[in-house]
Write a protein that holds these residues in place. Structure first.
Motif, short mmCIF file in Angstrom:
data_model
loop_
_atom_site.label_atom_id
_atom_site.label_comp_id
_atom_site.label_asym_id
_atom_site.label_seq_id
_atom_site.Cartn_x
_atom_site.Cartn_y
_atom_site.Cartn_z
N ARG A 129 26.02 79.22 -90.48
CA ARG A 129 25.10 78.29 -89.84
C ARG A 129 23.82 79.01 -89.44
N PRO A 130 22.67 78.32 -89.44
CA PRO A 130 21.43 78.97 -89.00
C PRO A 130 21.50 79.48 -87.57
N ASP A 131 22.30 78.80 -86.71
CA ASP A 131 22.39 79.21 -85.32
C ASP A 131 23.66 80.02 -85.03
N SER A 132 24.29 80.55 -86.08
CA SER A 132 25.53 81.31 -85.88
C SER A 132 25.26 82.58 -85.08
N VAL A 133 26.13 82.84 -84.10
CA VAL A 133 26.06 84.08 -83.32
C VAL A 133 27.42 84.79 -83.35
N ARG A 134 28.25 84.46 -84.31
CA ARG A 134 29.59 85.05 -84.38
C ARG A 134 29.53 86.58 -84.46
N GLU A 135 28.63 87.11 -85.30
CA GLU A 135 28.57 88.56 -85.45
C GLU A 135 28.06 89.23 -84.18
N LEU A 136 27.19 88.56 -83.44
CA LEU A 136 26.73 89.10 -82.16
C LEU A 136 27.88 89.18 -81.16
N VAL A 137 28.69 88.11 -81.10
CA VAL A 137 29.85 88.12 -80.21
C VAL A 137 30.81 89.24 -80.60
N LEU A 138 31.07 89.38 -81.90
CA LEU A 138 32.00 90.40 -82.37
C LEU A 138 31.47 91.81 -82.10
N LEU A 139 30.16 92.01 -82.21
CA LEU A 139 29.60 93.33 -81.94
C LEU A 139 29.90 93.76 -80.51
N HIS A 140 29.66 92.86 -79.56
CA HIS A 140 29.87 93.22 -78.15
C HIS A 140 31.35 93.34 -77.79
N GLN A 141 32.24 92.85 -78.67
CA GLN A 141 33.66 92.96 -78.42
C GLN A 141 34.28 94.20 -79.08
N ARG A 142 33.50 94.94 -79.84
CA ARG A 142 34.04 96.13 -80.51
C ARG A 142 34.52 97.15 -79.47
N PRO A 143 35.58 97.90 -79.78
CA PRO A 143 36.08 98.90 -78.82
C PRO A 143 35.02 99.91 -78.40
N GLU A 144 34.13 100.28 -79.32
CA GLU A 144 33.08 101.25 -78.97
C GLU A 144 32.18 100.71 -77.86
N MET A 145 31.88 99.42 -77.92
CA MET A 145 31.00 98.83 -76.92
C MET A 145 31.74 98.63 -75.60
N ARG A 146 32.99 98.18 -75.68
CA ARG A 146 33.75 97.92 -74.45
C ARG A 146 34.02 99.22 -73.69
#
Length: 388
Positions: A129-146
């Motif tokens: 979708r043009p407004d998809s933010v799934r990858e942004l959500v997944l990035l912030h959920q990565r173990p490295e970020m957490r």
């Protein structure tokens, strides 16, 4: 925010229509912040503090829904929890309980007991979708970020250091160079940033004045591509770290949309470490340097070094420099900007800067601020030209 110019020589770049939309957005944001403060004031302080302290429950529930791809599995259908759980390879009862939390937050909808469907809140979790933010959500959920937030932020606060560097031995961007999977995840996430607010900067400026865009730190080139689609006479060069360019080229290889494929014919990538190598020199005043959400990830010393290189590259031809960043209010920045500022502290050596701090950097670099172009987003465009 209002546009202001200090230059009598150069005509203004801002277009009046988008500027009005930006002023409306700013008023709306102030109203939202006031409503949030009023609502928080109605909640008893002990209960409010427990809410804040356990907010990671909500974040993790959303992250798991993205990881399980619940929104995509639902599609346009309404499914019983058993069928949805089978598609997501999850236990029905636990998935039901997770989705109840998200539904209470306005993400997903349960029209009948045990029946689930997408709604306006969950739709942007669908890929494509043009407004998809799934990858942004997944990035912030990565173990490295957490890990940087949960394990290292406390020691980092006491030591005055970058939490991500404490967790992984080096700041985020240096660590990504050694972690291709993280680099690719970051590139995919940055390609979805426009899903947050659209691309108001495309119409906010008179881009017709320019022929060549030099996009410094342009990641996968999505912002450059958006401009190229709108302006057929424009060409672009995206300059970024070698690892980022490799990730961008892999993403480009999967491109199928005809409009974007045609625009890519006017786009090239240049691998360079902008902390050590000067940016390409401008050949004419019709070239423009574009630094979008780049400097807030850099320390003052690194940002100043980069800006000095840009000023020296732009000066001989009299090229324009555009910096698109948040301009943090000196007081009461609001939750969104304050949160972004802390995120920069956790993952990088950068910061969200006030106008006073931006101007100090520009002056030391040999650049003068000619115009402020407000946007209907948290950021604005700062129009700069070489001081000499």
């Amino acid at each position: 925010m209002s546009a202001a110019t200090t230059s009598a020589q150069a005509p203004r770049l801002a277009r009046p229509g988008p500027a009005r939309a930006a002023r409306l957005f700013a008023r709306l944001m102030r109203a939202v912040q006031g409503l949030q403060a009023w609502t928080a004031g109605l909640t008893p302080a002990p209960f409010r503090l427990v809410q804040i302290g356990s907010a990671y429950w909500q974040s993790r529930a959303l992250g798991l829904a993205a990881e399980l791809d619940v929104a995509e599995q639902l599609g346009e259908a309404t499914l019983p929890i058993e069928a949805l759980a089978a598609r997501c390879q999850a236990a029905p009862e636990l998935l039901q309980r997770l989705l109840r939390v998200l539904a209470a937050l306005g993400v997903f909808e349960e029209p009948r007991p045990g029946q689930w469907r997408n709604n306006k809140g969950s739709a942007p979790l669908r890929a494509g979708r043009p407004d998809s933010v799934r990858e942004l959500v997944l990035l912030h959920q990565r173990p490295e970020m957490r890990a940087a937030w949960f394990d290292s932020l406390g020691p980092a606060l006491r030591q005055g250091r970058c939490a991500y560097a404490l967790s992984h031995g080096r700041p985020l961007f240096e660590h990504m160079e050694r972690q291709p999977a993280l680099e690719h995840a970051f590139a995919r996430a940055m390609a979805q940033v426009e899903g947050l607010t659209g691309a108001p900067w495309v119409h906010a400026l008179d881009w017709q004045r320019f022929e060549h865009l030099i996009d410094l730190g342009g990641s996968a080139g999505d912002k450059a591509l958006t401009l190229l689609i709108q302006h057929p006479r424009l060409h672009a060069t995206v300059v970024d770290r070698p690892a980022t360019v490799r990730a961008a080229q892999l993403l480009a290889a999967g491109e199928t949309e005809p409009q974007r494929l045609r625009a890519r014919e006017r786009l090239r990538f240049l691998a360079a470490d902008l902390r050590q190598e000067p940016p390409p020199a401008a050949r004419s005043a019709a070239e423009v340097y574009w630094l979008s959400a780049l400097l807030h990830g850099l320390s003052d010393a690194d940002a100043l070094q980069l800006l000095r290189g840009v000023a020296q590259a732009a000066a001989p031809a009299g090229a324009t420099v555009l910096v698109m960043e948040v301009v943090r209010p000196e007081q009461h920045p609001g939750l969104a900007i304050a949160g972004m500022d802390l995120q920069m502290a956790v993952c990088t050596e950068g910061r969200e800067r006030s106008l006073r701090e931006w101007q100090a950097l520009f002056e030391q670099a040999g650049l003068r601020l000619c115009e402020r172009v407000p946007l209907p987003s948290l950021a604005e465009i700062l129009v700069l030209r070489p001081a000499a």
